[in-house]
Design a protein around this motif. Structure first.
Motif, PDB file in Angstrom:
ATOM      1  N   GLY A  82      76.422-115.582 -10.707  1.00  0.00           N
ATOM      2  CA  GLY A  82      75.185-115.441 -11.467  1.00  0.00           C
ATOM      3  C   GLY A  82      74.719-116.709 -12.147  1.00  0.00           C
ATOM      4  O   GLY A  82      73.883-116.648 -13.065  1.00  0.00           O
ATOM      5  N   THR A  83      75.248-117.854 -11.741  1.00  0.00           N
ATOM      6  CA  THR A  83      74.723-119.115 -12.282  1.00  0.00           C
ATOM      7  C   THR A  83      73.331-119.362 -11.703  1.00  0.00           C
ATOM      8  O   THR A  83      72.877-118.645 -10.806  1.00  0.00           O
ATOM      9  N   THR A  84      72.671-120.393 -12.220  1.00  0.00           N
ATOM     10  CA  THR A  84      71.277-120.628 -11.784  1.00  0.00           C
ATOM     11  C   THR A  84      71.062-122.089 -11.372  1.00  0.00           C
ATOM     12  O   THR A  84      70.040-122.677 -11.681  1.00  0.00           O
ATOM     13  N   SER A 114      66.729-117.116 -17.445  1.00  0.00           N
ATOM     14  CA  SER A 114      66.722-117.972 -18.647  1.00  0.00           C
ATOM     15  C   SER A 114      67.200-119.371 -18.285  1.00  0.00           C
ATOM     16  O   SER A 114      68.338-119.556 -17.891  1.00  0.00           O
ATOM     17  N   GLY A 115      66.335-120.295 -18.386  1.00  0.00           N
ATOM     18  CA  GLY A 115      66.699-121.674 -18.080  1.00  0.00           C
ATOM     19  C   GLY A 115      66.656-121.914 -16.594  1.00  0.00           C
ATOM     20  O   GLY A 115      67.280-121.207 -15.820  1.00  0.00           O
ATOM     21  N   SER A 116      65.902-122.908 -16.202  1.00  0.00           N
ATOM     22  CA  SER A 116      65.595-123.073 -14.797  1.00  0.00           C
ATOM     23  C   SER A 116      66.512-124.075 -14.132  1.00  0.00           C
ATOM     24  O   SER A 116      66.792-125.138 -14.666  1.00  0.00           O
ATOM     25  N   GLY A 117      66.998-123.713 -12.933  1.00  0.00           N
ATOM     26  CA  GLY A 117      67.695-124.670 -12.103  1.00  0.00           C
ATOM     27  C   GLY A 117      66.696-125.387 -11.214  1.00  0.00           C
ATOM     28  O   GLY A 117      65.507-125.437 -11.541  1.00  0.00           O
TER      29      GLY A 117
END
Lengths: 183, 578
Positions: free
Chosen positions: B244-246, B256-259
């Protein structure tokens, strides 16, 4: 330098270059995330406390120093001392892993979950990847303990190889400590 | 890490230690060869399924269509089509070309051609094969998952390859398989680099090495440096999918928080462009040697060829951006990457000219390895020229993501490497198995491959230039592309023909294994070290480590009085009267 020493040194150098490229790629990605973010950590995310990363740095640094002592003792054919120093290296390596686990729990407890966005992704993802390498390093230390059970001709070379890998992991952690946690 | 110090290892006695977990580089080479040929067949079948769909959309694939796609009456469904082109690319690049060109030829040729008894680290060598095997099993297993295998293209760009674009475990297993294959490649690279540096026979300087060894050595160096880059990419992609990392998610898909999805493209092509050379360098090396051997002339400018291959390897590391001209890259960067890309033409042109210089006025013997080598010269020339269109920003913007790209990279990466691989197989088969392959069948195989191959890949260039995009299930729903249907049919018929002619190779290969004429020690009359020993070689290759006294391409020396037109590398170079 004898041919087998040259072979071992070369092979270990190639292994370290390969492993270094993996981490360089991660840091390159991190540089992209940092440079494209307006603020870091992103808005609403607290910085990670420095205490456990700092403790980890101390543990892995001292562990590296003891690993260096192992090599000196093996070079002097002082196997009992080498075994003791290797024991300390390993215990400190395990302590480093415990500190890392503590770091992951503390992040979780402070609401920074792995799914919490790119900051959490970097913090968890990079430290996990490093930790997997540390586990491999601990296996290598275990192998070295087996090698040191009795004197052998290529003992020093094997010690040097394991030592290089262990130092490499220490250096990567120090770069991560300053890059991810301090700045 | 313990290793061989060029001592004689005891010969294995059990079936298990002789054929399964053998430490012998020759056995491991054959394992990689079987493995690569098996995957070549699977990848080739996938290519036919893709081509059938593009030429005859909505029609059932003949003979086995109903077996493969029972729910769609034998027609390749759209989701399976995406899966097929993804797996075709992945299999051909990582599981067919790499094992044959690098795994088989690297393992077989390096120790024999440098006068060594084995690789520097035989056990690591064995592990390298079994990691590759495990990787292949994981990849094939993904085909049987409920949602099928990966379908995001062989490049696996996010967002296509994230859970949003590719739900199910297929893409995850793809990542795991690629990572395992990377581990295998890195193990091989450690061995190849170390072996070439430390186990060359006495007297063999770097420029006394056959160019085949140069190609394989440079490949190993690139592998060691750049495969871990892809390793990092697929680890992060796996974390995105599983944990579930991005890292590669952006916009609405990253809660939440863009890769950054484009970051994966950077990582992929930092690896991917050197990968092109990782695949082609062994073929270049083989062809550089074979052109000299079968022209009965010294390789023209052999040192320059070796240095040009080295220059290409270095330059390949700094040109990757030409794969990403359409990602809104700054014009300053696109022009820099374009300029760097164009500089690769210089060393490429040098060794290409050297190839022509080698065959110029040679006493050419058109044996099958030579035919396939000449085939490489032709297709690589064509592939290289079409690369100029794609390395130039202004033309790439129009041709990007069209079949022109597919045609170009198939000419360079598939056709050149396939023909180079066949050249190598026909050339070293006698040494590997102690028997000759049937030459008539080999020549039929060559023409049956060469002519349809150009029908396929030149056809792809044409439809691409005509505007046909890659990866469209049925391009003919668009009026503008309907007129390209006849060319697509021609491509497909060519592909079927080419596939059919590969059966001749398989028959020749299997028949020759058991019934082929016994091979003499040196059937091709060449002087490199492997031809000084019996065919097939004994377990430890050399009873006495040879001493090298001259280069690998000593042909047509007028001062030779031996009745031969070549010298072995173990012979003192014959000088004329002073």
């Amino acid at each position: 330098m004898k041919r087998n020493e040259l072979q071992n040194n070369l092979a270990m150098t190639v292994v370290l270059i390969s492993a270094a490229m993996l981490f360089v790629t991660l840091f390159m990605g991190y540089a992209v995330y940092r440079s494209s973010a307006d603020v870091w950590p992103p808005m609403g995310v607290a910085k990670v406390s420095l205490w456990l990363p700092f403790l980890s740095t101390i543990l892995i640094s001292v562990s590296s120093w003891y690993c260096y002592q192992v090599r000196l003792s093996v070079a002097k054919n002082d196997l009992p001392a080498a075994k003791n120093q290797l024991w300390l290296t390993t215990v400190l390596g395990i302590a480093f892993m415990l500190a890392q686990s503590g770091l992951w729990f503390s992040m979780k407890n402070s609401g920074v979950f792995v799914t919490s966005g790119i900051f959490a992704s970097v913090m968890y993802g990079f430290t996990w990847i490093h930790a997997v390498h540390v586990v491999l390093g601990l296996f290598a230390l275990g192998y070295l303990r087996w090698v040191l059970r009795k004197p052998a001709g290529d003992m020093l070379q094997k010690t040097i190889n394991v030592e290089k890998f262990w130092h490499f992991l220490g250096v990567v952690w120090v770069v991560m400590f300053f890059g991810l946690f301090v700045f | 890490m313990s290793g061989g110090y060029n001592e004689i290892h005891p010969e294995p006695t059990t079936f298990w230690s002789k054929y399964i977990i053998s430490f012998d580089h020759k056995v491991i080479a054959k394992q990689f060869l079987w493995y690569g040929i098996a995957f070549l067949g699977i990848g080739g079948l996938m290519a036919l399924l893709i081509r059938w769909t593009l030429a005859y959309p909505g029609e059932a694939f003949p003979v086995i269509g109903h077996l493969l796609f029972p729910n769609s009456a034998g027609i390749v469904p759209p989701d399976s089509y995406a899966m097929l082109f993804t797996m075709h690319g992945t299999i051909m690049i990582f599981y067919a070309i790499t094992p044959i060109l690098i795994g088989a030829f690297g393992n077989y040729c390096i120790p024999l051609m440098i006068g060594a008894r084995d690789m520097a680290f035989p056990m690591l060598n064995m592990l390298s094969f079994w990691f590759a095997f495990l990787s292949g099993v994981v990849l094939l297993a993904s085909l049987f998952l409920p949602l099928g295998a990966a379908a995001g293209g062989w490049t696996s760009y996010p967002t296509l390859s994230t859970m949003i674009g590719s739900p199910g475990a297929g893409q995850t297993l793809w990542c795991v398989a690629i990572f395992l294959f990377g581990v295998s490649s890195t193990m091989g690279a450690v061995n190849y680099v170390t072996t070439v540096i430390t186990l060359r026979a006495p007297g063999m300087g770097y420029f006394d090495m056959p160019l085949t060894v140069w190609g394989l050595w440079l490949t190993a160096i690139l592998n060691a440096i750049f495969v871990p880059v892809l390793g990092a990419g697929v680890i992060l992609l796996t974390l995105d999918r599983v944990m579930g990392t991005t890292f590669f998610l952006a916009g609405a898909s990253a809660t939440s928080g863009s890769g950054d999805p484009v970051l994966f493209q950077h990582v992929f092509w930092i690896f991917g462009h050197p990968e092109v050379y990782i695949l082609i360098l062994p073929a270049w090396g083989i062809v550089s040697d074979l052109l000299s051997f079968f022209s009965r002339k010294p390789a023209f400018g052999a040192k320059a060829t070796a240095l040009s291959m080295t220059s290409v390897s270095v330059l390949s590391t700094i040109v990757y951006g030409h794969h990403m001209f359409t990602t809104q890259m700054s014009p300053l960067l696109t022009q820099s990457f374009m300029t760097l890309t164009m500089t690769i033409s210089i060393p490429s042109a040098i060794f290409f000219a050297n190839w022509l210089g080698t065959i110029w006025k040679g006493s050419i013997r058109f044996d099958s390895p030579m035919l396939f080598s000449l085939g490489v010269v032709f297709v690589f020339g064509l592939g290289g020229l079409t690369g100029l269109h794609l390395g130039t920003v202004t033309t790439d913007l129009y041709l990007h993501d069209t079949y022109f790209v597919v045609g170009h990279f198939h000419y360079t990466m598939a056709a050149s490497v396939l023909l180079g691989g066949y050249a190598g197989i026909y050339f070293w088969f006698p040494k590997m198995f102690g028997r000759m392959m049937n030459e008539t069948m080999a020549k039929i195989h060559f023409w049956g491959t060469m002519i349809p191959l150009n029908g396929i890949f030149f056809g792809m260039l044409m439809v691409g230039y005509g505007g046909m995009h890659r990866r469209i299930y049925n391009p003919f729903v668009y009026d503008s592309l309907k007129r390209l249907m006849p060319i697509n049919e021609m491509i497909t018929v060519s592909a079927i023909l080419m596939g059919a002619f590969q059966i001749i190779f398989v028959i020749n290969f299997l028949w020759s294994l058991y019934k082929g004429k016994k091979a003499p020690n040196n059937p091709w009359n060449v002087g490199t070290l492997e031809w000084t020993i019996p065919s097939p070689p004994v377990h430890h290759n050399y009873d006495v480590i040879p001493v090298v006294k001259c280069g690998p391409h000593e042909f047509g020396n007028p001062n030779l009085k031996t009745g031969r037109d070549f010298q072995y590398q173990t012979e003192e170079l014959v000088q004329g009267p002073v």
